[in-house]
Write a protein that holds these residues in place. Structure first.
Motif, short mmCIF file in Angstrom:
data_model
loop_
_atom_site.label_atom_id
_atom_site.label_comp_id
_atom_site.label_asym_id
_atom_site.label_seq_id
_atom_site.Cartn_x
_atom_site.Cartn_y
_atom_site.Cartn_z
N GLN A 200 10.38 41.47 23.61
CA GLN A 200 10.97 42.72 23.86
C GLN A 200 12.52 42.60 23.11
OE1 GLN A 200 10.57 45.97 24.75
NE2 GLN A 200 12.50 46.24 23.64
N PRO A 201 12.54 43.24 21.92
CA PRO A 201 13.86 43.12 21.05
C PRO A 201 14.98 43.92 21.91
CG PRO A 201 12.38 44.57 20.08
CD PRO A 201 11.59 44.04 20.91
N LEU A 202 16.29 43.03 21.83
CA LEU A 202 17.15 43.59 22.78
C LEU A 202 18.36 44.39 21.91
CD1 LEU A 202 18.30 40.79 25.09
CD2 LEU A 202 16.48 42.58 25.56
N PHE A 203 18.40 44.37 20.53
CA PHE A 203 19.32 45.28 20.00
C PHE A 203 18.77 45.59 18.53
CE2 PHE A 203 21.76 41.75 22.17
CZ PHE A 203 22.75 42.68 22.69
N ARG A 204 18.44 44.89 17.68
CA ARG A 204 17.72 45.32 16.27
C ARG A 204 15.97 45.75 16.58
NH1 ARG A 204 17.34 41.24 11.31
NH2 ARG A 204 19.56 41.35 12.01
N GLY A 205 15.75 46.76 16.23
CA GLY A 205 14.38 47.28 16.53
C GLY A 205 13.94 47.65 17.86
N ARG A 206 14.80 48.01 18.73
CA ARG A 206 14.81 48.41 20.25
C ARG A 206 14.96 49.92 20.16
NH1 ARG A 206 19.02 47.79 25.16
NH2 ARG A 206 17.86 48.74 26.61
N GLY A 207 13.89 50.76 20.92
CA GLY A 207 14.12 52.13 21.13
C GLY A 207 13.21 52.92 20.53
N VAL A 208 12.43 54.02 21.13
CA VAL A 208 11.52 54.74 20.76
C VAL A 208 11.87 55.30 19.28
CG1 VAL A 208 9.82 56.63 21.10
CG2 VAL A 208 10.48 54.93 22.95
N ALA A 213 10.98 56.27 13.70
CA ALA A 213 11.44 56.96 12.74
C ALA A 213 10.60 57.11 11.34
CB ALA A 213 12.90 56.08 12.14
N PRO A 214 9.79 56.22 11.00
CA PRO A 214 8.91 56.74 9.89
C PRO A 214 8.10 57.70 10.08
CG PRO A 214 9.02 54.22 10.07
CD PRO A 214 9.70 54.80 11.23
N ILE A 215 7.69 57.73 11.33
CA ILE A 215 6.88 59.04 11.66
C ILE A 215 7.56 60.43 11.43
CG2 ILE A 215 5.41 59.94 13.55
CD1 ILE A 215 4.89 57.23 14.59
N LEU A 216 8.70 60.25 11.92
CA LEU A 216 9.56 61.51 11.82
C LEU A 216 9.74 61.88 10.44
CD1 LEU A 216 11.96 61.05 15.06
CD2 LEU A 216 9.88 62.16 14.92
N SER A 373 17.55 58.04 8.51
CA SER A 373 17.81 56.90 7.70
C SER A 373 19.24 56.28 7.89
CB SER A 373 17.50 57.19 6.13
OG SER A 373 16.32 57.90 5.76
N GLU A 374 20.19 56.87 8.10
CA GLU A 374 21.40 56.21 8.28
C GLU A 374 21.32 55.43 9.71
OE1 GLU A 374 25.92 57.54 8.44
OE2 GLU A 374 24.54 58.84 9.28
N ARG A 375 20.65 55.99 10.82
CA ARG A 375 20.82 55.35 11.97
C ARG A 375 19.53 54.06 11.90
NH1 ARG A 375 19.38 59.07 17.22
NH2 ARG A 375 19.65 56.85 18.07
N VAL A 376 18.63 54.21 11.00
CA VAL A 376 17.82 53.07 11.04
C VAL A 376 18.55 51.84 10.11
CG1 VAL A 376 15.71 52.14 9.61
CG2 VAL A 376 15.77 54.21 10.99
N ALA A 377 19.34 52.13 9.13
CA ALA A 377 20.20 51.47 8.41
C ALA A 377 21.12 50.80 9.23
CB ALA A 377 21.02 51.91 7.24
N LEU A 378 21.81 51.56 10.22
CA LEU A 378 22.77 50.79 11.15
C LEU A 378 22.15 49.89 11.96
CD1 LEU A 378 24.97 54.04 12.02
CD2 LEU A 378 25.66 52.09 10.68
N ASN A 379 21.08 50.31 12.60
CA ASN A 379 20.43 49.33 13.44
C ASN A 379 20.10 48.01 12.74
OD1 ASN A 379 17.44 48.40 14.55
ND2 ASN A 379 18.64 49.30 16.14
N GLU A 380 19.82 47.92 11.59
CA GLU A 380 19.51 46.72 10.64
C GLU A 380 20.73 45.65 10.87
OE1 GLU A 380 16.83 45.46 9.76
OE2 GLU A 380 15.87 47.25 10.45
#
Length: 564
Positions: A200-208, A213-216, A373-380
């Protein structure tokens, strides 16, 4: 054989889990405000050939048939007395169902479904299975060693990424080892191992939301494809309706030209009789005769121009592809004159266009995509930290030699121990990946912010252009209405002028050139009135397009149009 029977049983037990994990997940509450909708013709996950459904085997082993292009419906029911009879509503309906450009755009909408399907790939469970067997033979230097040995291993497993970012693995391994060493306690030795692991990732890549996001984005792109189809459909309907009125204009212009020719011929016959009676100088007959010839040329030009306009209209409704009707003349039932159409005030029309125009809907959805896309980029940019746990249960079986006595055993003993969880092995792990400089992710964040700003400015520019289109079309509509009023007055005055000149000429006080000039002015006035009327009809269509109500006003349902 016992090993294979047990593994086959485990595979059958695992298949329901495989199908259960492919069920779509519920969309997160943090999704963008523009909710995607399922488009007609959506070949979604339920209708696709997934293994091991019946559709899968039908798709894989059924011979593929070549697609045959067929036009929907027929035009024969619109043939009356050897003519293709069409109203404005008819050509609108035919353009929706038969126009080639509309069909090409319809395919784009259908193709936009496949990225949605493809975006689920990351969550598709993976089933794997392996079997290996090895036999070895070697010389030995000790009586405690074996010269021949056989090792066989079978393993099956399922792994999947969940929308929360969790990765799980479930596996089963069975082995068989046998040799010719008489000192081994178990020979053959059978083992079974049931393994579980989860990360289970704790920070990067965590969350539904982040993992879906690619599906949305794919779903919103599908909605954008629908908006683009609506935009093209509106443009196609505007073109076909304008072409309808252009054809009506050509038909009425031909009627005006023929009426003008009749006036010229009647005046020529009058002059001819006057010449025979000696009441007209011989040289004056050439003026009226030349005018008849010129108007015959105008009639011929109008006839062929009408044919060109009819051919253009046939193409827009795909009547040129039907050999039974493409050679028939067209009978257009609409008349240029009609009731006056009312529209809301400019400010109300602009507000209506902001709600209805598909261009703005595209930009709204594009803005939601950029936010995602911005939220995904910030998560990286977050640390790549994950926790993991593993658990395995082991079992052992086989023929056991106790004090020289053989105690029979088998793989069932190993399975009973493994599924009894009496000999577990478990542990946990923590991993951390922290790049000191993640320039790529930082650049992606900057790009996302710029794209957000670009979308906002594009939306403002589009709103300005739409507002200008609405005001311009309303001004053109009002101008066309006033032109009709002026053209009616000009035609009536031209008729009175012609009557006056003909009476003067019959009384001997007028000249032939004045009569011919009055006839030409009447023809020009009638053409001017016709052009003003046709312009008014086109201006109405332009206002409907500018305000985004063209489909509603023509009773065209977008979902039905997409379905064909």
């Amino acid at each position: 054989m016992k090993i294979f029977r047990s593994l086959s049983l485990f595979s059958l037990m695992a298949l329901p889990c495989l199908r259960a994990q492919t069920a779509p997940q519920t969309a997160p509450q943090t999704a963008p405000q523009i909710a995607p909708q399922i488009a007609p013709g959506d070949t979604s996950r339920e209708s696709t050939p997934f293994f091991p459904t019946r559709e899968y085997f039908h798709t894989m082993f059924q011979p593929r048939q070549q697609y045959k292009l067929e036009l929907p419906g027929t035009l024969r029911d619109r043939v009356r007395d050897g003519k293709l009879r069409l109203s404005l509503a008819d050509v609108t309906q035919l353009a929706v169902s038969r126009n080639t450009d509309v069909w090409l755009a319809r395919l784009d909408v259908q193709q936009a479904v496949t990225p949605v399907m493809r975006s689920w790939t990351v969550f598709d469970p993976q089933f794997s299975g392996t079997f290996s067997s090895s036999f070895s033979s070697s010389p030995v230097a000790s009586a405690l060693s074996s010269s021949k040995s056989l090792f066989q291993q079978t393993s099956v497993g399922i792994s999947q990424v969940l929308p929360t970012g969790t990765v799980y693995n479930v596996g089963f391994t069975g082995t068989k080892a046998s040799n010719n060493n008489g000192f081994d306690l178990l020979n053959p030795s059978l083992t079974a191992s049931l393994n579980f692991s989860i990360v289970q990732p704790l920070f990067r890549g965590r969350g539904v939301y982040l993992n879906r996001a690619p599906i949305l984005i794919a779903r919103m792109n599908r909605q954008i494809a629908r908006d683009r189809f609506e935009q093209l459909l509106i443009g196609s309907l505007q073109s076909v309706q304008n072409q309808y009125w252009d054809t009506v204009n050509a038909r009425e212009s031909l009627a005006v030209a023929r009426n003008s020719l009749q006036l010229a011929e009647a005046f020529y016959q009058h002059d001819k009789r006057s010449l025979e009676l000696g009441a007209l100088p011989p040289l004056d007959i050439f003026r009226s005769e030349a005018d008849v010839a010129n108007r015959k040329v105008a009639v011929t030009s109008a006839e062929y121009f009408l044919k060109q306009q009819e051919d253009a209209l046939r193409r827009l409704i795909a009547a040129d592809l039907d050999p039974d009707v493409r050679g028939l003349p067209l009978e257009l039932t609409e008349s240029p004159s009609g009731t006056e159409v009312t529209f809301p005030a400019p400010e109300e029309a602009v507000a209506l266009s902001f709600r209805k125009r598909p261009e703005l809907n595209q930009l709204h959805r594009q803005y939601a995509i950029q936010q995602t896309s911005e939220r995904v980029a910030l998560n990286e940019l977050k640390p790549n930290m994950a926790v993991g746990a593993n658990y395995s249960s082991n079992g052992l079986g086989g023929d056991n030699f106790i004090s020289g006595v053989l105690v029979p055993g088998g793989f069932n003993d190993a399975l009973r121990q493994a599924f009894g969880f009496g000999s577990p092995t478990y542990g946990f792990s923590v991993t951390l990946g922290l790049p000191l400089r993640n320039r790529s992710a930082a650049a992606d964040v900057v790009d996302a912010e710029i794209n957000l700003k670009r979308t906002i400015y594009s939306q403002r520019s589009t709103e300005q252009q739409i507002a200008l289109d609405v005001r311009t079309s309303l001004n053109q509509l009002e101008q066309s209405r006033l032109n009709i009023v002026g053209a009616i007055q000009a035609r009536d005055l031209a008729k009175k002028t012609l009557d006056a000149e003909q009476r003067k000429y019959e009384l001997g006080s007028g000249q032939v050139n004045f009569v011919l000039d009055a006839q030409q002015r009447l023809t020009d006035a009638e053409n001017q009135l016709l052009q003003a009327t046709i312009s008014y009809r086109k201006a109405v269509i332009s206002v409907q397009r500018a305000t985004g109500t063209l489909l509603d006003d023509n009773h065209v349902v977008l979902d039905q149009a997409i379905g064909g």
